[in-house]
Structure formats: structure tokens, C-alpha cells
Design a protein around this motif. Sequence first.
Motif, PDB file in Angstrom:
ATOM      1  N   ASP A 157      -0.348   8.374   2.269  1.00  0.00           N
ATOM      2  CA  ASP A 157      -1.281   7.830   1.273  1.00  0.00           C
ATOM      3  C   ASP A 157      -0.558   6.906   0.291  1.00  0.00           C
ATOM      4  OD1 ASP A 157      -3.335   9.238   2.424  1.00  0.00           O
ATOM      5  OD2 ASP A 157      -3.214  10.935   1.029  1.00  0.00           O
ATOM      6  N   TYR A 160       0.257   3.539   1.885  1.00  0.00           N
ATOM      7  CA  TYR A 160      -0.886   2.664   2.152  1.00  0.00           C
ATOM      8  C   TYR A 160      -1.562   2.130   0.886  1.00  0.00           C
ATOM      9  CZ  TYR A 160      -0.979   3.939   7.127  1.00  0.00           C
ATOM     10  OH  TYR A 160      -0.671   4.100   8.446  1.00  0.00           O
ATOM     11  N   GLU A 161      -1.318   2.738  -0.257  1.00  0.00           N
ATOM     12  CA  GLU A 161      -2.103   2.414  -1.449  1.00  0.00           C
ATOM     13  C   GLU A 161      -1.235   1.776  -2.529  1.00  0.00           C
ATOM     14  OE1 GLU A 161      -3.898   6.057  -2.651  1.00  0.00           O
ATOM     15  OE2 GLU A 161      -5.009   6.311  -0.772  1.00  0.00           O
ATOM     16  N   ARG A 163      -0.231   0.253  -6.016  1.00  0.00           N
ATOM     17  CA  ARG A 163      -0.744   0.488  -7.367  1.00  0.00           C
ATOM     18  C   ARG A 163      -0.555  -0.797  -8.164  1.00  0.00           C
ATOM     19  NH1 ARG A 163       0.971   6.561  -9.259  1.00  0.00           N
ATOM     20  NH2 ARG A 163       0.168   7.677  -7.450  1.00  0.00           N
ATOM     21  N   GLU A 169       1.627  -5.884  -8.172  1.00  0.00           N
ATOM     22  CA  GLU A 169       2.313  -4.622  -7.955  1.00  0.00           C
ATOM     23  C   GLU A 169       3.693  -4.686  -8.613  1.00  0.00           C
ATOM     24  OE1 GLU A 169       3.127  -1.410  -4.359  1.00  0.00           O
ATOM     25  OE2 GLU A 169       2.712  -3.512  -3.874  1.00  0.00           O
ATOM     26  N   ARG A 173       6.839   0.140  -8.490  1.00  0.00           N
ATOM     27  CA  ARG A 173       5.829   0.655  -7.557  1.00  0.00           C
ATOM     28  C   ARG A 173       6.157   0.222  -6.122  1.00  0.00           C
ATOM     29  NH1 ARG A 173       1.311   1.796 -10.867  1.00  0.00           N
ATOM     30  NH2 ARG A 173       2.208   2.663 -12.795  1.00  0.00           N
ATOM     31  N   ARG A 177       6.900   2.741  -2.869  1.00  0.00           N
ATOM     32  CA  ARG A 177       6.299   2.728  -1.520  1.00  0.00           C
ATOM     33  C   ARG A 177       7.365   2.527  -0.451  1.00  0.00           C
ATOM     34  NH1 ARG A 177       2.462  -0.589   0.289  1.00  0.00           N
ATOM     35  NH2 ARG A 177       2.942  -2.370  -1.031  1.00  0.00           N
ATOM     36  N   ASP A 209       2.743  -4.914   5.906  1.00  0.00           N
ATOM     37  CA  ASP A 209       2.484  -4.789   4.475  1.00  0.00           C
ATOM     38  C   ASP A 209       2.779  -6.104   3.762  1.00  0.00           C
ATOM     39  OD1 ASP A 209       2.056  -2.357   2.412  1.00  0.00           O
ATOM     40  OD2 ASP A 209       3.403  -3.839   1.525  1.00  0.00           O
TER      41      ASP A 209
END
Length: 455
Positions: A157, A160-161, A163, A169, A173, A177, A209
Amino acid sequence: MHDGPSLLPDVVALGESAVPALEALLRGPSQSVYHHRYLAADALAAIAGPAATAALMRALRDSVSRRLDPASLESEDVIVNRVAEHLSRCVDPAITELLLEALRTRLYPQCALALGRMGERRAIPLLIECLYDDVARSAGALALRGLGDASVAPLIDALYEPRLVHGLEPPSRIDGRAAAARLLGELADRGTAAAKLERALALAFALRDGQRAVRIEAALSLARLAGSAASAEGTGSAAPVSRIGPAAADVARVLIAALDEPDWSRADAIVQALASLGSISEPLIVPLLAATPGDEPGRRRLRRAVELAGRLRARSAAPALAGLWNAGDPQLRLAAVSALDVIPGTRLAAIERFLDDGEGAVRRQAVEALQRRGALPPESAVRLLGDPDSAVRRAAAQCMRDAGPAALPALSRALRGFGSSVRAPGSRWRLWWHAWVLLAAARREAPRGPQGRDR
């Protein structure tokens, strides 16, 4: 305690009678100089027992609740982390709750590590938050790694998400990831076949990504997954491809694009990962070798592509590597001749181009490569007897000695021409002198006729 650790054994020897005074010292005012409070926590941990443990718990709760200026807060963090480290050695539900409360208040690294050692799954959301914090990231990652399969779904999660803050971003952050991708790769070999497939698919999705750091970590994780499978199965270079399937080509493309990485240690990991993919990587590096880099990232990418060609022993790259004999970067020329040296079936002419290089290390590598092949003819070796580099001269002299009588004509011509085949200052004298020494030695060892004269 204000005088340093020298009296710590004496304080510990007092036992539980010292606990109230030590607690008072530990819970004293926050200051930039915190060493006496740090030692008080160590003393309470060494005394142990219910009273000392309760004092540490009260001190942790007190420190976490303080509201301080930035300078004092930094010092207080040291105390909190030290107390949490000591409490992590105790098995007590009340301590677990206290550590969870502390971690909710602030992302203390030692609280994260303590909860990870305790196997506390309720801490996983907080540990995920630690990944987004530059100070607590490594501790959070270590704790999540220890929690194993329970961490996988939250990590996916997080991967994939993104912030976003005001539509962008932040770097911390992105790094969080990327850490999630790295952890998924480390956990990918655990669990059932279905679980392994789920983790590999999650990483494969991350190859597209929007953030470069996330793509690179996902690619490195998949490459490591493939490499570990190959090692476990004891198979050849085709094993990695079968393990990560269609994602192998995407992994190679992401890593090829990352060869301009400025951090050398990370760049080495990228090169190793590409080498582990074997034949998947080889066709992708040949266009890089033929490119003309216009900036420093391009030059870094080219140097690492040359190194990778050597690691892969890529025959298809040999012509492009030979074409680098006149490149402006001496490190690049040295890497090129080193790669040609290990590639099977390299044409000798490709290596001989580097014998006239302006850099001694490059000439030395070329001479040694030809010497190992027994392919340095006396006509070329005799010219190198005048080389300014002593290592090149030694290698050339050894080639002449190995050639035996076949070297005599080349040595005689060099002496008659007084080193006219070289132009560098001082080289003619060096060539003439070494040729004379070698010729004299060769004649002494030559077989003699019945009258004692040389044949």
C-alpha cells in the motif's frame, strides 16, 4: 553522574537504594548537556528489578510528554531512545503499550526497534510512518523486516500510494516509498508461492512509477530476487529470467537508465544487478558504448556500460570497445582495454591500438593483456623497451625473453637504428640500453657450434 561514567559501577553497587535518586536525576530538566541523565538511565537498567524498571517507565512517559524548543528536544530524544532501548529487554504488556504511545507521539528510532523486536504487529502502521522520516527510516525498516509477512500488505500500500504535498511528492516521501520497495524485495522469498508471486508483481508494477528512486529500488529488488533463485537452484544465467518472467526486460531497461547514478556504491549495485541478468542486459549496453556523452552523467553512464560489458564478457560489445582507443577520458580507455582483455575471442588488433596510449596505466594493461595471450610480437615489444613506464618496460622485456632467438632480429634493428622507432624524450636511450642488455643475454644463451662460435 555529572563527572562521567567512572563512578557508574559504584552507583550500580548501591542497588535499589539508589533508584529514587537516579530517577530524580533522569527526570530532571531538559538541557543541551544530557550525559548525566543518560548515565542515570544506564545505571537504572544495570540495577534492574521491578523498582528500576518502573522508574524507567515513568521517566519515558515524562520525557515523551514534554514540549520543548528544538535544541532541547534534540537532547531529550537521546534520552527517550536510550530509555526505550533499555525497556525493550523487558517482557511486559505495560511496556509495550508505553512504547506504542511514545511512537505515536514522535517517531523515536529505538521505540520502533523495540516494538519490532517484541513482534508487536499493532506497531506496523507506525513503522510504515517511520519510513517517511529521514531519522527513523532505517529503524523502521529493520523493525518491519523482523515482522516478516505481516508487513507485506502495508508495504505494498505504501509503495502504491504517493503522499503529495501541494501536488508534489516531497523527497522524504519518495525515499519512504523507495524503502518500501527495497523491503518488499527482501521479503519476497518468504511465504508461499502465491505470496512470492504477489510481491514480485507489486515490484513489477513499481517499475513504471513516476519517481526514479522508486523505479530503481523496485528493479534492484527484482534483480536480487532473480539472483537468489539462481543461487538456490544452482542453475545458470537463464534462471533469473525465468524467475521474474516478462519483467526482466523492464528491470534491465530501468537499471540501464540508472547507470548515471552519482553515488558510486549505489552505481556498483546497479552494475551488479545488470550483470546478474546476463543476456537480457547485453543488447542494451551496445548502443550506449557507441554514444558520444555530452555531460558528466553521460560520461558516468558510458564508463559503467564499459565496465558492465567486461563483467558480461559481451562479444557483441567488442567492436565498440575497440573504438574507444582515442576517447578523451583516460579512465574510460583503461576500462575499455580491461573489458577487451576478459572478453573471449577479442581480436588482437583491438588491444594493440592501446599500446600507444598517452596514459601509462592504459599501455600497461594492453601490454599485459597481449602478454597473457602470448601475442605481443617482438617488433611491437622492442619499441616498448623505451616506454617511460617501468612496468610497461618490464612486460615488454619479458616478452622479448620469452620469444628467445626470434627476438634477435628485432633487437639488432633497434640497436642499429639507435631507437629511431620512438620519439619521446629519453625513450631512445632507454630503448637502446634495454635492447643491448637483452641482446647480450640472448647471445650468451644461444647454442654454440663445434668451434665455440655462435651459430
